[in-house]
Scaffold this motif. Structure first.
Motif, PDB file in Angstrom:
ATOM      1  N   LEU B 148      40.173  -9.699  20.609  1.00 30.60           N
ATOM      2  CA  LEU B 148      41.408  -9.380  19.891  1.00 30.60           C
ATOM      3  C   LEU B 148      42.303  -8.479  20.751  1.00 30.60           C
ATOM      4  CD1 LEU B 148      39.727  -8.791  16.421  1.00 30.60           C
ATOM      5  CD2 LEU B 148      40.930 -10.845  17.229  1.00 30.60           C
ATOM      6  N   GLN B 152      38.633  -5.449  20.669  1.00 30.23           N
ATOM      7  CA  GLN B 152      37.440  -5.763  19.869  1.00 30.23           C
ATOM      8  C   GLN B 152      37.092  -7.248  20.019  1.00 30.23           C
ATOM      9  OE1 GLN B 152      36.730  -3.616  15.936  1.00 30.23           O
ATOM     10  NE2 GLN B 152      38.965  -3.691  15.972  1.00 30.23           N
ATOM     11  N   LEU B 169      39.189 -17.885   9.915  1.00 30.96           N
ATOM     12  CA  LEU B 169      39.958 -17.219  10.974  1.00 30.96           C
ATOM     13  C   LEU B 169      40.128 -18.078  12.214  1.00 30.96           C
ATOM     14  CD1 LEU B 169      38.323 -13.667  10.738  1.00 30.96           C
ATOM     15  CD2 LEU B 169      40.436 -14.447   9.667  1.00 30.96           C
ATOM     16  N   LEU B 172      43.398 -19.842  12.983  1.00 31.35           N
ATOM     17  CA  LEU B 172      44.555 -19.054  13.400  1.00 31.35           C
ATOM     18  C   LEU B 172      44.675 -18.999  14.912  1.00 31.35           C
ATOM     19  CD1 LEU B 172      44.611 -16.006  11.025  1.00 31.35           C
ATOM     20  CD2 LEU B 172      46.558 -17.437  11.651  1.00 31.35           C
ATOM     21  N   THR B 179      48.567 -16.018  21.803  1.00 26.42           N
ATOM     22  CA  THR B 179      49.450 -14.947  21.321  1.00 26.42           C
ATOM     23  C   THR B 179      48.790 -14.048  20.280  1.00 26.42           C
ATOM     24  OG1 THR B 179      50.390 -16.342  19.578  1.00 26.42           O
ATOM     25  CG2 THR B 179      51.511 -16.366  21.711  1.00 26.42           C
ATOM     26  N   LEU B 180      47.593 -14.419  19.825  1.00 23.65           N
ATOM     27  CA  LEU B 180      46.907 -13.611  18.798  1.00 23.65           C
ATOM     28  C   LEU B 180      45.580 -13.051  19.303  1.00 23.65           C
ATOM     29  CD1 LEU B 180      47.456 -15.887  15.633  1.00 23.65           C
ATOM     30  CD2 LEU B 180      48.847 -13.954  16.396  1.00 23.65           C
ATOM     31  N   MET B 426      54.942 -16.685  10.429  1.00 21.19           N
ATOM     32  CA  MET B 426      54.345 -16.638  11.772  1.00 21.19           C
ATOM     33  C   MET B 426      54.525 -15.250  12.393  1.00 21.19           C
ATOM     34  SD  MET B 426      55.311 -20.465  13.229  1.00 21.19           S
ATOM     35  CE  MET B 426      55.196 -19.929  14.932  1.00 21.19           C
ATOM     36  N   ALA B 428      54.898 -12.455  10.813  1.00 22.91           N
ATOM     37  CA  ALA B 428      54.049 -11.500  10.085  1.00 22.91           C
ATOM     38  C   ALA B 428      52.606 -11.578  10.583  1.00 22.91           C
ATOM     39  CB  ALA B 428      54.117 -11.784   8.584  1.00 22.91           C
ATOM     40  N   LEU B 429      52.134 -12.799  10.858  1.00 23.25           N
ATOM     41  CA  LEU B 429      50.771 -12.942  11.396  1.00 23.25           C
ATOM     42  C   LEU B 429      50.681 -12.315  12.775  1.00 23.25           C
ATOM     43  CD1 LEU B 429      49.976 -16.585  10.251  1.00 23.25           C
ATOM     44  CD2 LEU B 429      48.801 -14.502   9.519  1.00 23.25           C
ATOM     45  N   LYS B 430      51.697 -12.549  13.591  1.00 25.41           N
ATOM     46  CA  LYS B 430      51.713 -11.949  14.934  1.00 25.41           C
ATOM     47  C   LYS B 430      51.644 -10.417  14.829  1.00 25.41           C
ATOM     48  CE  LYS B 430      52.766 -11.591  19.436  1.00 25.41           C
ATOM     49  NZ  LYS B 430      51.789 -11.906  20.490  1.00 25.41           N
ATOM     50  N   THR B 432      50.425  -8.664  12.409  1.00 21.13           N
ATOM     51  CA  THR B 432      49.129  -8.258  11.851  1.00 21.13           C
ATOM     52  C   THR B 432      48.059  -8.201  12.932  1.00 21.13           C
ATOM     53  OG1 THR B 432      49.698  -9.245   9.724  1.00 21.13           O
ATOM     54  CG2 THR B 432      47.354  -8.887  10.138  1.00 21.13           C
ATOM     55  N   PHE B 433      48.039  -9.217  13.796  1.00 24.83           N
ATOM     56  CA  PHE B 433      46.990  -9.289  14.811  1.00 24.83           C
ATOM     57  C   PHE B 433      47.348  -8.502  16.067  1.00 24.83           C
ATOM     58  CE2 PHE B 433      43.636 -12.193  13.519  1.00 24.83           C
ATOM     59  CZ  PHE B 433      44.165 -12.696  12.342  1.00 24.83           C
TER      60      PHE B 433
END
Lengths: 445, 445
Positions: B148, B152, B169, B172, B179-180, B426, B428-430, B432-433
């Motif tokens: 990540l 981690q 997961l 994703l 990118t994540l 998209m 928002a996911l970026k 978050t991660f």
């Protein structure tokens, strides 16, 4: 409201301010918007056939149940693209029929297919008996329409076999049990229709022989292997005891039976001959001790009904401690052997009813005592017994919920087995999509 | 560092502080941690064969390229579970070979399979010529290991066919183009090995006839239909012009050709006969005007090499304006007809080179002028031409990147076609991660 506040098994009963039956996506969005503004939580519900309480509101909940049953339109059917676009309230059986109507096949098949709905199938990533060949519900979907927790509608109803334009949002909602949004419609894949089937009942010496037989069949029969189900003797004894007319296909009943189905999407002779040859080879190597290939449609149905009636026979027999677990296929024999040893050492009179989709590494592993009075006390040991079974599954890199989801039932149990990091990522996704926590609270997380 | 700073097509060249070659996941995690603390961005890279600049750093970037090539171990191979667990740096060809070594099949197949790596295949959700039967890379994966953006390591290396314990997961990270997070290992599904193949070259009157033929073949040959590729005459004329020894299988060359492949995972006679019967039926209905079924392995190879050499022939001919689009299969004829009309009305001398995976609704649609001098000016019209082609694709509910991803190339273009809501999700996911935006900045979003 009562029928919508209790789950199918009668294990959970909750409360709701209202049960609403929207007619279309706009109405779903309006209800969600109103709830979001009022801070009222939402419980999406389909056919209410789930086994983990995922579609049942919590007790004393300030919640609205949104039941999708009235949204059951077929929006589009495209024979050249092999897709059907359906609303969430369509039953699984109706989708199978629509596919058949244009000479196609929709492979998802489960016991509750007459009443379960596609929205629920998607939200729980449903499995069943054809996963071996066709995959889970997740694998059968091209696009989704979802009402988000703030009432916005995400239109992801794409009917494309290839689309690589960013993050694949649909997979977040599939299997999320309604905690990230409400699935209102989906584009499903259709497949070439099977034109031939051949079914056999096979006596094997044990799970190791069953896994070996599966390997041999995949080698000689390839993709034709469509179902591969294992049943231990105690599971079938319940069927013979409680289901009128049920008879052992092989007498005396072996300790372990396998139900094999081959199917072929080409209309050709020789499928049964292929299966017979493969089983004859397995008889020679000793993996198989006896086998019966169904000679007619009625024989095929009789064989399948033995498998399908196990759940009903268990229900009649009485309550048991149930598990829906999976491990890698190669570790199934190890799981069955070690679980039996661990349980019998601590509870000598345990009755182990094991059956399921061994071809997917997925077993239904249910425990009880034969004496009804003893059994009452035994059921009280559920937490201890779950600990033994689930710890073993976890040590074999398996899953404590293979096809039923988490719902309310396994929400706490899963925190013992998932890494803190994975739980953190799940919680972060939940916060991103549903910052106020109104979507199906108390389920999954 | 030069070879790692330019993409395969030579379209993008960037800068980096360093290119690092970690040997294992721990080293990847250490590099990511150091970069995260220093606020240095990270560009994950595999075989560097991408077509959209997704693995190339930006110009003047303060970035570290993490090349996964040294991580090429096979961690586990399980013939009974039909899985292989591999590290991200394994080439696709090496995985195909590992599968063959235990009498199994890994179906993903693309032009760059000798050098592309599984980490890149996953990060771009690679497609190719077997998607019709086996799906994209996304469909071939059971589990992932991912480093990540904070260093981690998420261990999602599950080898289970069924696991419903919360949000999935892995989907994703698949197709997220790094990118994540950085995919460092994966559990891949293996399949029964095809034991027979039959290949035909078919002259059809046009795309409508091609789609009709596909429908008829799926009806009579079912799952045996493994590949179905269309080629317009201009695409093949380039092959005959530039590739020594290439000859038309049907003379004179028809306006439209289809390459059909059937395969069967059961070793049986009769696959070619099945194909011949199906083509004879299509000849009678007029959908097909001529057909050649390969009679030997060398003929099969010769037919496939015509299809496979189109890209190389285009490269020799000179630059063109390329598109990788998809629409529902039923709308492919409409797309080809209307795109041709729109383009020829504005640019009368346009040469339209169209070919691709029509069975997946995926076309490579490339435009140029035959005269090299004219063509230079024509290439300058790329934005206007993209507008015509992509607007049409969008109006047909299609995708402007079917199998190549977004990378740098289509990052801005996609904002015209995706809804604001989907782009917001998209982003928002970026956040978050990867809240600090260090993972492969300037790609996808």
């Amino acid at each position: 409201m009562a029928p919508y506040l209790t789950d199918w098994r009668g294990r959970y009963t909750g409360d709701a301010l209202a049960v609403v039956f929207p007619d279309d996506t706009v109405q779903v969005a309006e209800v969600v918007s109103v709830c979001a503004r009022a801070g009222v939580s939402i419980v999406p519900q389909g056919g209410n056939t789930g086994l983990c309480g995922g579609a049942t509101p919590l007790a004393r909940a300030r919640a609205v149940v949104i039941n999708l049953s009235r949204m059951a339109r077929v929006r589009a059917l495209d024979a050249e693209n092999n897709t059907v676009t359906v609303e969430a309230g369509c039953t699984l059986a109706s989708i199978q029929e629509i596919a058949e109507g244009i000479d196609r096949f929709f492979p998802l098949s489960l016991a509750s297919e007459g009443s379960c709905q596609v929205g629920g199938n998607l939200s729980t990533n449903a499995g069943g008996v054809q996963v071996l060949r066709y995959g889970n519900m997740r694998d059968l979907v091209l696009g989704l329409e979802v009402v988000l927790p703030d009432g916005q509608v995400w239109n992801g109803l794409r009917a494309l076999r290839k689309d690589n334009t960013g993050y694949d949002l649909k997979h977040l909602f599939i299997g999320a049990e309604g905690t990230l949004g409400i699935i209102t419609a989906a584009v499903l894949k259709l497949f070439p229709r099977p034109r031939a089937r051949s079914t056999a009942w096979v006596a094997v010496s044990g799970p190791t022989a069953a896994v070996g037989l599966l390997k041999a069949l995949k080698s000689t029969c390839g993709d034709r292997v469509t179902a591969f189900e294992i049943m231990g003797r105690p599971a079938l004894e319940l069927v013979f005891k409680h289901i009128p007319g049920a008879r052992p296909p092989i007498d005396p009943l072996p300790a372990w039976s396998v139900l094999v189905e081959l199917s072929d999407t080409v209309q050709q002779e020789g499928l049964s001959a292929l299966l017979e040859r493969a089983l004859a080879d397995a008889l020679e190597t000793g993996a198989v001790s006896d086998a019966v290939v169904a000679a007619s449609l009625s024989q095929t149905k009789a064989l399948w009904s033995l498998r399908e009636n196990i759940s009903e026979a268990q229900r009649i027999e009485g309550v048991s401690i149930k598990h829906d677990v999976s491990v890698p296929v190669s570790r199934v024999p190890d799981f069955i052997e070690r679980a039996g040893q661990l349980l019998e050492a601590r509870w000598p009179d345990v009755r182990i009813v094991v059956f399921g989709h061994i071809g997917d590494g997925n077993l239904h592993y249910n425990l009880s005592r034969t004496d009804a009075i003893d059994n009452q006390a035994f059921i009280g040991l559920t937490p201890e017994i779950n600990r033994v079974v689930h710890d073993l599954v976890n040590s074999l890199d398996g899953s404590i919920s293979a096809e039923h989801g988490l719902g309310q039932l396994k929400r706490d149990e899963i925190t013992r087995y998932k890494s803190g990091l994975e739980l953190d990522l799940m919680r972060a996704l939940k916060r991103t999509f549903d910052p106020n926590g109104i979507m199906n609270p108390g389920k999954v997380l």
